[in-house]
Write an enzyme that holds these catalytic residues in place. Structure first.
Site, short mmCIF file in Angstrom:
data_model
loop_
_atom_site.label_atom_id
_atom_site.label_comp_id
_atom_site.label_asym_id
_atom_site.label_seq_id
_atom_site.Cartn_x
_atom_site.Cartn_y
_atom_site.Cartn_z
N GLU A 1 1.08 -5.39 22.86
CA GLU A 1 1.65 -3.79 23.29
C GLU A 1 0.84 -3.47 24.57
OE1 GLU A 1 2.36 -2.42 19.28
OE2 GLU A 1 1.72 -0.27 20.33
N GLY B 1 0.80 -1.29 -0.06
CA GLY B 1 -0.05 0.06 0.17
C GLY B 1 1.01 1.07 0.06
N HIS C 1 6.56 1.88 19.40
CA HIS C 1 5.57 2.11 18.30
C HIS C 1 5.48 3.84 18.12
CE1 HIS C 1 1.15 1.02 17.15
NE2 HIS C 1 1.74 2.07 16.15
N THR D 1 6.76 -2.76 11.24
CA THR D 1 6.16 -1.32 11.69
C THR D 1 4.80 -1.17 11.26
OG1 THR D 1 6.91 -0.48 9.34
CG2 THR D 1 8.42 -0.11 11.16
N SER D 2 4.04 -2.50 11.29
CA SER D 2 2.58 -2.46 10.80
C SER D 2 2.12 -2.63 12.32
CB SER D 2 2.22 -3.66 9.99
OG SER D 2 2.63 -4.86 10.53
N ARG D 3 1.41 -4.01 12.56
CA ARG D 3 0.97 -4.08 14.12
C ARG D 3 1.47 -5.47 14.53
NH1 ARG D 3 -0.59 0.26 14.16
NH2 ARG D 3 -2.80 1.08 14.02
N ILE E 1 2.39 2.85 2.49
CA ILE E 1 3.67 2.69 3.33
C ILE E 1 4.67 1.89 2.56
CG2 ILE E 1 4.41 2.29 5.28
CD1 ILE E 1 2.06 3.12 6.71
N GLY F 1 6.49 4.73 14.60
CA GLY F 1 6.48 4.89 13.28
C GLY F 1 5.68 6.40 12.87
N SER G 1 1.23 -8.57 -2.08
CA SER G 1 0.16 -8.03 -1.67
C SER G 1 -1.28 -8.21 -2.07
CB SER G 1 0.53 -6.40 -2.27
OG SER G 1 -0.20 -5.60 -1.45
N ARG G 2 -2.34 -7.76 -1.60
CA ARG G 2 -3.54 -8.17 -2.05
C ARG G 2 -3.70 -7.91 -3.49
NH1 ARG G 2 -7.40 -5.65 2.39
NH2 ARG G 2 -6.02 -4.00 1.65
C1 DGY Z 1 -1.52 4.28 13.10
O1 DGY Z 1 -1.76 5.26 12.65
O2 DGY Z 1 -2.06 3.15 12.60
C2 DGY Z 1 -0.22 4.05 13.74
O3 DGY Z 1 0.23 2.88 14.01
C3 DGY Z 1 -0.11 5.24 14.97
O4 DGY Z 1 0.83 5.78 14.95
#
Ligand code: DGY
Length: 328
Positions: free
Chosen positions: A267, A155, A285, A236-238, A157, A287, A176-177
């Site tokens: 988290e 996407g 966290h 850096t996603s979830r 990012i 990002g 990717s999708r």
């Molecule tokens: C988001 O926007 O999803 C980020 O992880 C928050 O910083």
């Protein structure tokens, strides 16, 4: 009569001031999430909610909030909100896409450089007085330039990370999708491959997918076992996209080169043992954590909130299916 809103996190001063002028605003000015019961009590009589990624906006919260007309999330990811439950109740939900793309791509790239060139380890060693002499074979890292970067989730990012990788002449494999156009693939030196090929051929793997039922534990024991023994995994996603226990075991056994993490499965708690390892960099966290980006996110969330509460379609609506039954 002014509408009532709940803002669950501290925002830039001028933004909070303008919200307080326009609305009867309850704002959590502590830099920590509202306690669950406090959140449930506070949201109950509100017309608008400006939520943080740390709030669980679920059935329970929505069920008690009969006046709620708009949820404006401060963040691009909104897995903390039960969007289906909100839609069922006619409540529009918005997020803040686009404005944090560069900041998040910067952190992903910073982790790529930091883990492979051992920046954090080197800093620690120097501070502790363990840098005693220069020697040709001491404290070596791995070069980034020319290495293959695997991007999962192409996407905004993911693409911004790929653009930065161009300066390092890194060929890109991506999964990717949806596929990019041929010209975009050429421009980013990117080749679409299946997950197996990406996992087994990349020198760095960077994750950029949203957290959904399909992406939870997308990277688990099996996937880690397919990776090169020298690979660096960047998340850096979830957090829950990676099975953190499986990652810990893999890092502990030295089965991969290392990992750069900005997000965690539970988290802010870390899987015990993770913080003891040298082959992982752990960030809190951040990002999107720049002054510029957080200001843009706040501005965007407020624009969405105001639009929703004035009966307009919020510019960054994530549940357009709500419109026919909206409470606006
Ligand atoms: C988001 O926007 O999803 C980020 O992880 C928050 O910083």
């Amino acid at each position: 009569m002014k509408k009532r809103i709940l803002v669950t996190g501290r925002l830039p001063q001028e933004i909070m001031a303008s919200l307080s002028e326009k609305y009867e605003a309850e704002i959590n000015v502590e830099d920590k999430p509202l306690e669950r019961q406090k959140f449930l009590d506070s949201v109950k009589d509100k017309h608008g909610l400006l939520s943080m990624i740390t709030d669980s906006v679920d059935e329970e919260a929505l069920g008690g909030a009969n006046s709620l007309k708009m949820i404006a999330q401060f963040g691009v990811g909104y897995n903390n909100i039960d969007v289906t439950a909100a839609t069922k109740r006619g409540i529009p939900v918005s997020n803040t896409p686009g404005v944090l793309t560069d900041a998040t791509a910067e952190i992903a790239f910073a982790l790529i450089l930091a883990i492979s060139r051992r920046l954090v380890e080197g800093d620690r060693m120097t501070r502790e007085g363990r840098f005693r002499c220069w020697a040709p074979m001491l404290f070596l890292g791995h070069e980034v330039t020319g290495k293959t970067l695997g991007i999962i989730g192409m996407g905004k990012i993911g693409k911004a990370v790929a653009q930065r990788a161009k300066c390092f002449r890194m060929p890109i494999l991506y999964h990717s999708r949806s596929r990019m156009s041929k010209s975009e693939e050429k421009e980013l030196m990117a080749r679409y491959v299946d997950m197996k090929a990406l996992l087994s051929q990349s020198d760095f793997i960077s994750l950029h997918v949203p957290l959904t039922d399909q992406t939870r534990h997308l990277i688990g024991k099996q996937e880690l076992s397919l990776m090169k023994p020298t690979v660096y995994l960047i998340n850096t996603s979830r957090g829950p996209v990676v099975d953190e226990k499986a990652l810990l075991e893999t890092l502990r056994n030295g089965r991969i080169g290392g990992a750069g993490l900005d997000v965690y499965e539970n988290e802010p708690a870390l899987t015990p043992g993770l913080a003891e390892l040298d082959n992982v960099i752990l960030l809190p966290h951040v990002g999107s954590g720049t002054l510029e980006t957080r200001f843009r996110m706040a501005t965007m969330a407020v624009e969405n909130l105001i639009a929703g509460l004035s009966g307009k379609v919020p510019p960054n609506l994530v549940n357009p299916e709500v419109l026919p039954k909206t409470r606006l």
